[in-house]
Design a protein around this motif. Structure first.
Motif, PDB file in Angstrom:
ATOM      1  N   SER A 193       0.813  -1.221   0.000  1.00 46.33           N
ATOM      2  CA  SER A 193       0.000   0.000   0.000  1.00 46.33           C
ATOM      3  C   SER A 193       0.843   1.266   0.000  1.00 46.33           C
ATOM      4  O   SER A 193       0.640   2.165  -0.820  1.00 46.33           O
ATOM      5  N   SER A 194       1.783   1.375   0.907  1.00 45.68           N
ATOM      6  CA  SER A 194       2.571   2.596   1.032  1.00 45.68           C
ATOM      7  C   SER A 194       3.485   2.819  -0.169  1.00 45.68           C
ATOM      8  O   SER A 194       3.454   3.900  -0.775  1.00 45.68           O
ATOM      9  N   PRO A 195       4.295   1.833  -0.587  1.00 49.36           N
ATOM     10  CA  PRO A 195       5.159   2.088  -1.746  1.00 49.36           C
ATOM     11  C   PRO A 195       4.373   2.362  -3.028  1.00 49.36           C
ATOM     12  O   PRO A 195       4.757   3.205  -3.833  1.00 49.36           O
ATOM     13  N   LEU A 196       3.247   1.692  -3.216  1.00 46.37           N
ATOM     14  CA  LEU A 196       2.457   1.936  -4.418  1.00 46.37           C
ATOM     15  C   LEU A 196       1.803   3.308  -4.374  1.00 46.37           C
ATOM     16  O   LEU A 196       1.778   4.020  -5.380  1.00 46.37           O
ATOM     17  N   LEU A 197       1.324   3.710  -3.218  1.00 48.51           N
ATOM     18  CA  LEU A 197       0.716   5.035  -3.108  1.00 48.51           C
ATOM     19  C   LEU A 197       1.737   6.122  -3.430  1.00 48.51           C
ATOM     20  O   LEU A 197       1.448   7.053  -4.191  1.00 48.51           O
ATOM     21  N   PHE A 198       2.960   6.010  -2.894  1.00 48.78           N
ATOM     22  CA  PHE A 198       3.996   6.995  -3.198  1.00 48.78           C
ATOM     23  C   PHE A 198       4.340   6.988  -4.692  1.00 48.78           C
ATOM     24  O   PHE A 198       4.572   8.036  -5.290  1.00 48.78           O
ATOM     25  N   LYS A 199       4.358   5.812  -5.303  1.00 47.96           N
ATOM     26  CA  LYS A 199       4.625   5.731  -6.741  1.00 47.96           C
ATOM     27  C   LYS A 199       3.519   6.425  -7.532  1.00 47.96           C
ATOM     28  O   LYS A 199       3.793   7.171  -8.480  1.00 47.96           O
ATOM     29  N   LEU A 200       2.273   6.206  -7.144  1.00 48.58           N
ATOM     30  CA  LEU A 200       1.162   6.842  -7.847  1.00 48.58           C
ATOM     31  C   LEU A 200       1.147   8.355  -7.636  1.00 48.58           C
ATOM     32  O   LEU A 200       0.864   9.118  -8.566  1.00 48.58           O
ATOM     33  N   LEU A 201       1.471   8.807  -6.431  1.00 48.78           N
ATOM     34  CA  LEU A 201       1.497  10.242  -6.160  1.00 48.78           C
ATOM     35  C   LEU A 201       2.612  10.944  -6.945  1.00 48.78           C
ATOM     36  O   LEU A 201       2.483  12.119  -7.297  1.00 48.78           O
ATOM     37  N   ALA A 202       3.682  10.237  -7.237  1.00 48.53           N
ATOM     38  CA  ALA A 202       4.803  10.814  -7.969  1.00 48.53           C
ATOM     39  C   ALA A 202       4.650  10.678  -9.485  1.00 48.53           C
ATOM     40  O   ALA A 202       5.412  11.280 -10.242  1.00 48.53           O
ATOM     41  N   HIS A 203       3.676   9.902  -9.934  1.00 50.03           N
ATOM     42  CA  HIS A 203       3.517   9.638 -11.367  1.00 50.03           C
ATOM     43  C   HIS A 203       3.179  10.911 -12.138  1.00 50.03           C
ATOM     44  O   HIS A 203       2.309  11.670 -11.735  1.00 50.03           O
ATOM     45  N   ARG A 204       3.906  11.147 -13.224  1.00 49.67           N
ATOM     46  CA  ARG A 204       3.635  12.285 -14.089  1.00 49.67           C
ATOM     47  C   ARG A 204       3.568  11.816 -15.525  1.00 49.67           C
ATOM     48  O   ARG A 204       4.347  10.945 -15.895  1.00 49.67           O
ATOM     49  N   ARG A 251      -4.557   6.368   8.385  1.00 54.13           N
ATOM     50  CA  ARG A 251      -3.285   7.096   8.371  1.00 54.13           C
ATOM     51  C   ARG A 251      -3.269   8.143   7.252  1.00 54.13           C
ATOM     52  O   ARG A 251      -2.720   9.228   7.414  1.00 54.13           O
ATOM     53  N   LEU A 252      -3.879   7.806   6.123  1.00 55.17           N
ATOM     54  CA  LEU A 252      -3.918   8.749   4.999  1.00 55.17           C
ATOM     55  C   LEU A 252      -4.687  10.018   5.345  1.00 55.17           C
ATOM     56  O   LEU A 252      -4.347  11.105   4.893  1.00 55.17           O
ATOM     57  N   THR A 253      -5.730   9.862   6.125  1.00 51.77           N
ATOM     58  CA  THR A 253      -6.628  10.987   6.407  1.00 51.77           C
ATOM     59  C   THR A 253      -6.394  11.630   7.769  1.00 51.77           C
ATOM     60  O   THR A 253      -7.120  12.552   8.139  1.00 51.77           O
ATOM     61  N   LEU A 255      -2.143   9.110  14.501  1.00 49.31           N
ATOM     62  CA  LEU A 255      -1.787   8.435  13.256  1.00 49.31           C
ATOM     63  C   LEU A 255      -1.163   9.359  12.205  1.00 49.31           C
ATOM     64  O   LEU A 255      -0.766   8.906  11.135  1.00 49.31           O
ATOM     65  N   TYR A 256      -1.057  10.655  12.507  1.00 53.06           N
ATOM     66  CA  TYR A 256      -0.500  11.616  11.560  1.00 53.06           C
ATOM     67  C   TYR A 256       0.973  11.293  11.313  1.00 53.06           C
ATOM     68  O   TYR A 256       1.753  11.108  12.241  1.00 53.06           O
ATOM     69  N   CYS A 257       1.366  11.212  10.025  1.00 59.13           N
ATOM     70  CA  CYS A 257       2.730  10.813   9.668  1.00 59.13           C
ATOM     71  C   CYS A 257       3.069  11.383   8.288  1.00 59.13           C
ATOM     72  O   CYS A 257       2.264  12.078   7.677  1.00 59.13           O
ATOM     73  N   ARG A 258       4.249  11.059   7.763  1.00 56.21           N
ATOM     74  CA  ARG A 258       4.651  11.585   6.456  1.00 56.21           C
ATOM     75  C   ARG A 258       3.706  11.119   5.358  1.00 56.21           C
ATOM     76  O   ARG A 258       3.499  11.810   4.369  1.00 56.21           O
ATOM     77  N   LEU A 259       3.126   9.953   5.536  1.00 54.95           N
ATOM     78  CA  LEU A 259       2.146   9.443   4.585  1.00 54.95           C
ATOM     79  C   LEU A 259       0.927  10.370   4.540  1.00 54.95           C
ATOM     80  O   LEU A 259       0.427  10.706   3.466  1.00 54.95           O
ATOM     81  N   SER A 260       0.477  10.811   5.696  1.00 53.24           N
ATOM     82  CA  SER A 260      -0.658  11.750   5.782  1.00 53.24           C
ATOM     83  C   SER A 260      -0.315  13.054   5.080  1.00 53.24           C
ATOM     84  O   SER A 260      -1.106  13.589   4.292  1.00 53.24           O
ATOM     85  N   VAL A 261       0.871  13.581   5.357  1.00 54.54           N
ATOM     86  CA  VAL A 261       1.293  14.863   4.797  1.00 54.54           C
ATOM     87  C   VAL A 261       1.346  14.790   3.273  1.00 54.54           C
ATOM     88  O   VAL A 261       0.776  15.620   2.574  1.00 54.54           O
ATOM     89  N   ASN A 262       2.049  13.810   2.747  1.00 49.95           N
ATOM     90  CA  ASN A 262       2.213  13.682   1.291  1.00 49.95           C
ATOM     91  C   ASN A 262       0.892  13.433   0.586  1.00 49.95           C
ATOM     92  O   ASN A 262       0.622  14.020  -0.464  1.00 49.95           O
ATOM     93  N   THR A 263       0.076  12.576   1.135  1.00 48.17           N
ATOM     94  CA  THR A 263      -1.213  12.275   0.508  1.00 48.17           C
ATOM     95  C   THR A 263      -2.097  13.499   0.475  1.00 48.17           C
ATOM     96  O   THR A 263      -2.679  13.834  -0.555  1.00 48.17           O
ATOM     97  N   GLN A 264      -2.183  14.208   1.584  1.00 44.97           N
ATOM     98  CA  GLN A 264      -3.054  15.377   1.646  1.00 44.97           C
ATOM     99  C   GLN A 264      -2.504  16.547   0.828  1.00 44.97           C
ATOM    100  O   GLN A 264      -3.258  17.379   0.341  1.00 44.97           O
ATOM    101  N   LEU A 265      -1.197  16.578   0.635  1.00 40.89           N
ATOM    102  CA  LEU A 265      -0.591  17.616  -0.190  1.00 40.89           C
ATOM    103  C   LEU A 265      -0.826  17.363  -1.678  1.00 40.89           C
ATOM    104  O   LEU A 265      -1.102  18.282  -2.433  1.00 40.89           O
ATOM    105  N   LEU A 266      -0.726  16.100  -2.096  1.00 38.44           N
ATOM    106  CA  LEU A 266      -0.735  15.770  -3.509  1.00 38.44           C
ATOM    107  C   LEU A 266      -2.029  15.189  -4.059  1.00 38.44           C
ATOM    108  O   LEU A 266      -2.156  15.023  -5.265  1.00 38.44           O
TER     109      LEU A 266
END
Length: 85
Positions: A34-45, A62-64, A71-82
């Motif tokens: 879940s986490s590595p794929l989500l980061f890959k999708l968020l970075a996809h251009r 964690r995402l929300t 549960l707030y973490c870097r995953l939350s920050v990146n997901t909510q930013l992007l």
């Protein structure tokens, strides 16, 4: 059919293959990627138009998570930013 030309199925490890341009992503993701794929999708251009992804509830929480919540973490920050809800 006319729609078959719009669908491309890629066989392989999604974490290892280069993703081509796509407009829509629909996925039911195993927890262990879940986490590595989500980061890959968020970075996809270029960015895709929409994604409908089913995550395990604990991962989605964690995402929300909001600042100050346990549960707030870097995953939350990146997901909510992007991403948009």
């Amino acid at each position: 059919t006319e729609h078959e030309k719009k669908l491309q199925v890629i066989h392989g490890d999604v974490l290892k293959v280069a993703l081509p341009f796509f407009d829509v992503c629909v996925a039911n993701i195993p927890y262990n990627i879940s986490s590595p794929l989500l980061f890959k999708l968020l970075a996809h251009r270029p960015m895709y138009r929409t994604a409908v992804i089913m995550f395990q509830e604990e991962f989605a929480m964690r995402l929300t998570a909001k600042p100050g919540e346990e549960l707030y973490c870097r995953l939350s920050v990146n997901t909510q930013l992007l991403a948009k809800a």
